[in-house]
Write a protein that holds these residues in place. Structure first.
Motif, PDB file in Angstrom:
ATOM      1  N   TYR A  17      23.208 -32.825  26.464  1.00 37.49           N
ATOM      2  CA  TYR A  17      23.919 -31.754  27.169  1.00 37.49           C
ATOM      3  C   TYR A  17      24.147 -32.121  28.632  1.00 37.49           C
ATOM      4  O   TYR A  17      23.310 -32.755  29.258  1.00 37.49           O
ATOM      5  CB  TYR A  17      23.128 -30.440  27.122  1.00 37.49           C
ATOM      6  CG  TYR A  17      23.031 -29.862  25.743  1.00 37.49           C
ATOM      7  CD1 TYR A  17      24.078 -29.146  25.204  1.00 37.49           C
ATOM      8  CD2 TYR A  17      21.890 -30.032  24.979  1.00 37.49           C
ATOM      9  CE1 TYR A  17      24.009 -28.611  23.930  1.00 37.49           C
ATOM     10  CE2 TYR A  17      21.814 -29.506  23.709  1.00 37.49           C
ATOM     11  CZ  TYR A  17      22.869 -28.797  23.190  1.00 37.49           C
ATOM     12  OH  TYR A  17      22.793 -28.285  21.929  1.00 37.49           O
ATOM     13  N   ARG A  33      28.003 -28.408  28.644  1.00 39.45           N
ATOM     14  CA  ARG A  33      28.793 -29.166  27.678  1.00 39.45           C
ATOM     15  C   ARG A  33      27.852 -29.964  26.795  1.00 39.45           C
ATOM     16  O   ARG A  33      26.828 -30.458  27.236  1.00 39.45           O
ATOM     17  CB  ARG A  33      29.739 -30.114  28.397  1.00 39.45           C
ATOM     18  CG  ARG A  33      30.797 -29.386  29.157  1.00 39.45           C
ATOM     19  CD  ARG A  33      31.951 -30.298  29.487  1.00 39.45           C
ATOM     20  NE  ARG A  33      33.045 -29.471  29.956  1.00 39.45           N
ATOM     21  CZ  ARG A  33      33.528 -29.487  31.186  1.00 39.45           C
ATOM     22  NH1 ARG A  33      33.005 -30.296  32.070  1.00 39.45           N
ATOM     23  NH2 ARG A  33      34.512 -28.701  31.528  1.00 39.45           N
ATOM     24  N   ASP A  35      27.505 -31.569  22.286  1.00 40.46           N
ATOM     25  CA  ASP A  35      28.098 -31.875  20.998  1.00 40.46           C
ATOM     26  C   ASP A  35      28.724 -30.614  20.406  1.00 40.46           C
ATOM     27  O   ASP A  35      28.039 -29.609  20.205  1.00 40.46           O
ATOM     28  CB  ASP A  35      27.031 -32.432  20.057  1.00 40.46           C
ATOM     29  CG  ASP A  35      27.560 -32.761  18.678  1.00 40.46           C
ATOM     30  OD1 ASP A  35      28.766 -33.072  18.557  1.00 40.46           O
ATOM     31  OD2 ASP A  35      26.765 -32.703  17.728  1.00 40.46           O
ATOM     32  N   LYS A  36      30.019 -30.661  20.127  1.00 32.08           N
ATOM     33  CA  LYS A  36      30.770 -29.481  19.690  1.00 32.08           C
ATOM     34  C   LYS A  36      30.199 -28.859  18.407  1.00 32.08           C
ATOM     35  O   LYS A  36      30.048 -27.645  18.314  1.00 32.08           O
ATOM     36  CB  LYS A  36      32.237 -29.868  19.484  1.00 32.08           C
ATOM     37  CG  LYS A  36      33.167 -28.709  19.358  1.00 32.08           C
ATOM     38  CD  LYS A  36      34.609 -29.194  19.339  1.00 32.08           C
ATOM     39  CE  LYS A  36      35.550 -28.031  19.372  1.00 32.08           C
ATOM     40  NZ  LYS A  36      36.948 -28.459  19.447  1.00 32.08           N
ATOM     41  N   GLU A  37      29.854 -29.669  17.428  1.00 32.79           N
ATOM     42  CA  GLU A  37      29.329 -29.148  16.156  1.00 32.79           C
ATOM     43  C   GLU A  37      27.951 -28.507  16.344  1.00 32.79           C
ATOM     44  O   GLU A  37      27.648 -27.479  15.755  1.00 32.79           O
ATOM     45  CB  GLU A  37      29.269 -30.252  15.103  1.00 32.79           C
ATOM     46  CG  GLU A  37      30.633 -30.707  14.642  1.00 32.79           C
ATOM     47  CD  GLU A  37      31.490 -29.570  14.099  1.00 32.79           C
ATOM     48  OE1 GLU A  37      30.974 -28.742  13.308  1.00 32.79           O
ATOM     49  OE2 GLU A  37      32.671 -29.494  14.470  1.00 32.79           O
ATOM     50  N   VAL A  39      26.828 -27.133  19.110  1.00 35.00           N
ATOM     51  CA  VAL A  39      27.033 -25.886  19.849  1.00 35.00           C
ATOM     52  C   VAL A  39      27.511 -24.788  18.896  1.00 35.00           C
ATOM     53  O   VAL A  39      27.038 -23.656  18.950  1.00 35.00           O
ATOM     54  CB  VAL A  39      28.026 -26.091  21.022  1.00 35.00           C
ATOM     55  CG1 VAL A  39      28.434 -24.766  21.629  1.00 35.00           C
ATOM     56  CG2 VAL A  39      27.410 -26.991  22.075  1.00 35.00           C
ATOM     57  N   LYS A  40      28.443 -25.106  17.990  1.00 38.66           N
ATOM     58  CA  LYS A  40      28.923 -24.126  17.009  1.00 38.66           C
ATOM     59  C   LYS A  40      27.777 -23.612  16.151  1.00 38.66           C
ATOM     60  O   LYS A  40      27.669 -22.416  15.887  1.00 38.66           O
ATOM     61  CB  LYS A  40      29.991 -24.742  16.108  1.00 38.66           C
ATOM     62  CG  LYS A  40      31.356 -24.783  16.703  1.00 38.66           C
ATOM     63  CD  LYS A  40      32.342 -25.335  15.684  1.00 38.66           C
ATOM     64  CE  LYS A  40      33.732 -25.413  16.242  1.00 38.66           C
ATOM     65  NZ  LYS A  40      34.684 -25.963  15.260  1.00 38.66           N
TER      66      LYS A  40
END
Length: 85
Positions: A17, A33, A35-37, A39-40
């Motif tokens: 992060y 900010r 890892d997008k997956e 965070v989802k």
């Protein structure tokens, strides 16, 4: 939406992060900010916990202070919506 003027800024990485803290003329902004997956996935878990707290509140069970504060914040956050959208 007008761009806020940044007076001070600091950024730090914590594992996967990146956290950015900005001091603006009229307040502060914190950006996280990662890892997008991941965070989802964490958002889904958080939303499930908020829904659980709402059900506990409806049932009339006592909710400890930090969780009541979280529930109040989340209610305010959802009702204000996104500016400029």
């Amino acid at each position: 939406m007008s761009e806020a003027k940044v007076q001070k800024e600091a950024a730090e990485e914590f594992g996967s992060y990146e956290v950015k803290f900005e001091g603006l003329e009229d307040g502060y902004r914190v950006t996280v900010r990662g890892d997008k997956e991941k965070v989802k996935s964490q958002r889904r878990v958080g939303a499930s916990f908020i829904n659980f707290l709402r059900q506990v509140e409806k049932a009339g069970w006592p909710i400890p202070f930090p969780f009541r504060l979280l529930l109040k914040f989340w209610g305010n956050y959802n009702t204000k919506g996104v500016k400029g959208a």
